[in-house]
Design a protein around this motif. Structure first.
Motif, short mmCIF file in Angstrom:
data_model
loop_
_atom_site.label_atom_id
_atom_site.label_comp_id
_atom_site.label_asym_id
_atom_site.label_seq_id
_atom_site.Cartn_x
_atom_site.Cartn_y
_atom_site.Cartn_z
N ASP A 26 0.50 -5.96 -8.91
CA ASP A 26 0.70 -4.70 -9.42
C ASP A 26 0.22 -3.76 -10.43
OD1 ASP A 26 0.60 -4.49 -6.29
OD2 ASP A 26 2.36 -4.29 -5.98
N ARG A 68 1.56 0.89 -2.94
CA ARG A 68 0.83 0.71 -2.23
C ARG A 68 1.26 -0.47 -1.50
NH1 ARG A 68 -2.65 -3.10 -2.86
NH2 ARG A 68 -2.43 -4.69 -5.34
N ARG A 69 2.03 -1.45 -1.81
CA ARG A 69 2.65 -2.41 -1.53
C ARG A 69 3.91 -2.08 -0.34
NH1 ARG A 69 0.59 -7.67 -2.52
NH2 ARG A 69 -0.54 -7.81 -4.30
N PRO A 72 2.06 1.62 2.34
CA PRO A 72 0.60 2.38 2.12
C PRO A 72 0.26 3.71 2.39
CG PRO A 72 0.09 0.05 3.92
CD PRO A 72 1.76 0.09 2.67
N THR A 101 -6.03 -1.72 0.58
CA THR A 101 -4.12 -2.35 1.47
C THR A 101 -3.76 -1.68 2.03
OG1 THR A 101 -4.17 -1.44 -1.44
CG2 THR A 101 -1.97 -1.55 0.33
N ARG A 105 -2.77 -4.77 5.20
CA ARG A 105 -1.59 -4.79 4.93
C ARG A 105 -0.83 -3.96 6.27
NH1 ARG A 105 0.67 -6.61 0.81
NH2 ARG A 105 2.81 -6.12 1.03
#
Length: 391
Positions: A26, A68-69, A72, A101, A105
């Motif tokens: 990241d 974003r992780r 998201p 993403t 995810r």
């Protein structure tokens, strides 16, 4: 016998490194994004034309990289707002990265919903803020590219994972089959060893007892019995060495393990002669079994051998033991019947392993085993084996 296949291939070194260091990835993405976006903004003189939009794009890059992780969808919302504010500037790949993403995810449906909402935001911002809906066109293209890229990555990951799981299941199944084959081979060798040792010792004990009983009254017959003990012992030792030779020649869990030596129908005469010499009155009758396959002939021999061994060990006052081996069509029938009496209160020394071995051998040829007492006294073993092919 099969061997286990090698482990299925796993992701390469770069993919493993990326998976093991998400935080580092990241940070690197944010640094690359900031450098590329800043150089693009400088080349477009965006800081002079739209300083607010340029600053928002740079700040949003850091925020999106951090979110974003973890969230998201929130990151996509931040990217959409930043893109709307920065419409005077050609949209950099910020939204694309976030859409990828979200697709990989969160899910495809959520990604399509978020992308559609972002398009609406861009169109509204273009119409209301800049009175030019075409300004949202580039952002829409970026969104679509991000969706396609995200779907491709998601599908590839699912496909690779499915292949790995399939390979793992296949390898586990192959290992299980190899273990079962090893267990079957060990059981087969154990049956052979039991038959060889039990028969040889039983005959030798009877011969030794007879020699001892005749030592004074008939020395010549006593010496003959002793000589027969040595002969049976040497034959049993030779059989044992052949069985153990299989273990030495190749491990049971490797391909190419040789078959255990199989006695033939002709060896039944020697078997009966040994039992007669030991004092068991055996008669043998065979019909149509002269051309049996070697493995089936070996099974018939071991069945007769085990039945005679049990008769010699557990039956008292035996006057006749009849052995019949006949073939009719695709069936081979083995019948061993004696007229001995039960030993009475004397406890049996058997472990029932012999009867278990008979059933296991018969099962190899889809056979049936019947064993039990007969009237008025005696014991009968009847085994029916299925013999495929011509005699």
């Amino acid at each position: 016998m099969t061997t286990a296949s090698p482990a299925p291939p796993r992701p390469g070194a770069l993919e493993r490194w990326v998976a093991e260091r998400p935080g580092t990835v990241d940070v690197l993405l944010v640094i690359v994004y900031e450098l590329v976006t800043a150089s693009q903004l400088l080349s477009l003189q965006a800081f002079d034309r739209a300083p607010l939009g340029a600053a928002v794009l740079l700040v949003a890059g850091v925020v999106v990289g951090a979110l974003r992780r973890r969230t998201p969808v929130v990151a996509l919302a931040v990217a959409a707002v930043a893109a709307a504010v920065a419409l005077p500037i050609p949209l950099p790949p910020l939204v694309l990265l976030v859409v990828v993403t979200v697709v990989t995810r969160v899910g495809v449906r959520t990604a399509w919903t978020g992308a559609a909402a972002t398009v609406v935001v861009l169109v509204v911002a273009g119409v209301v803020g800049f009175h030019d809906p075409t300004r949202a066109f580039l952002g829409t293209v970026v969104l679509l590219v991000g969706m396609v890229l995200g779907l491709w990555i998601r599908t590839r990951r699912a496909y690779v994972q499915a292949l790995v799981e399939l390979a793992d299941r296949a390898r586990a199944e192959q290992e299980r089959r190899a273990e079962d084959a090893v267990a079957d081979e060990r059981a087969r060798i154990a049956r052979e060893m039991h038959d060889v040792v039990a028969h040889g010792l039983s005959v030798m004990i009877r011969l030794a007892d007879g020699a001892d009983a005749l030592a004074v009254q008939d020395p010549e017959r006593s010496r003959e019995a002793v000589r027969r003990v040595g002969s049976v012992g040497r034959e049993s030792l030779a059989d044992m060495r052949r069985v153990l030779g299989v273990l030495r020649s190749a491990p049971a869990d490797e391909p190419g393990t040789p078959d255990l030596p199989q006695p033939s129908i002709d060896d039944l005469q020697r078997l009966v002669a040994d039992q007669r010499a030991a004092g068991l009155p055996v008669t043998l009758h065979t019909d149509g079994v002269g051309a049996l396959p070697s493995s089936l002939a070996g099974t018939v021999y071991r069945i007769v051998q085990e039945s005679l061994t049990n008769a010699s060990r557990y039956a008292a006052d035996v006057t006749t033991v009849d052995v019949e081996v006949t073939r009719t069509g695709h069936q081979v029938v083995v019948v061993v019947q004696d007229d001995g009496r039960a030993p009475g209160p004397v406890p049996s020394q058997g472990s029932e392993r012999g009867l278990v071995g008979l059933r296991e051998r018969a099962a190899l040829y889809d056979g049936d085993v019947e064993a039990g007492p007969v009237a008025p006294h005696g014991w009968r073993v009847r085994v029916v084996l299925r013999a495929e092919g011509d005699a």
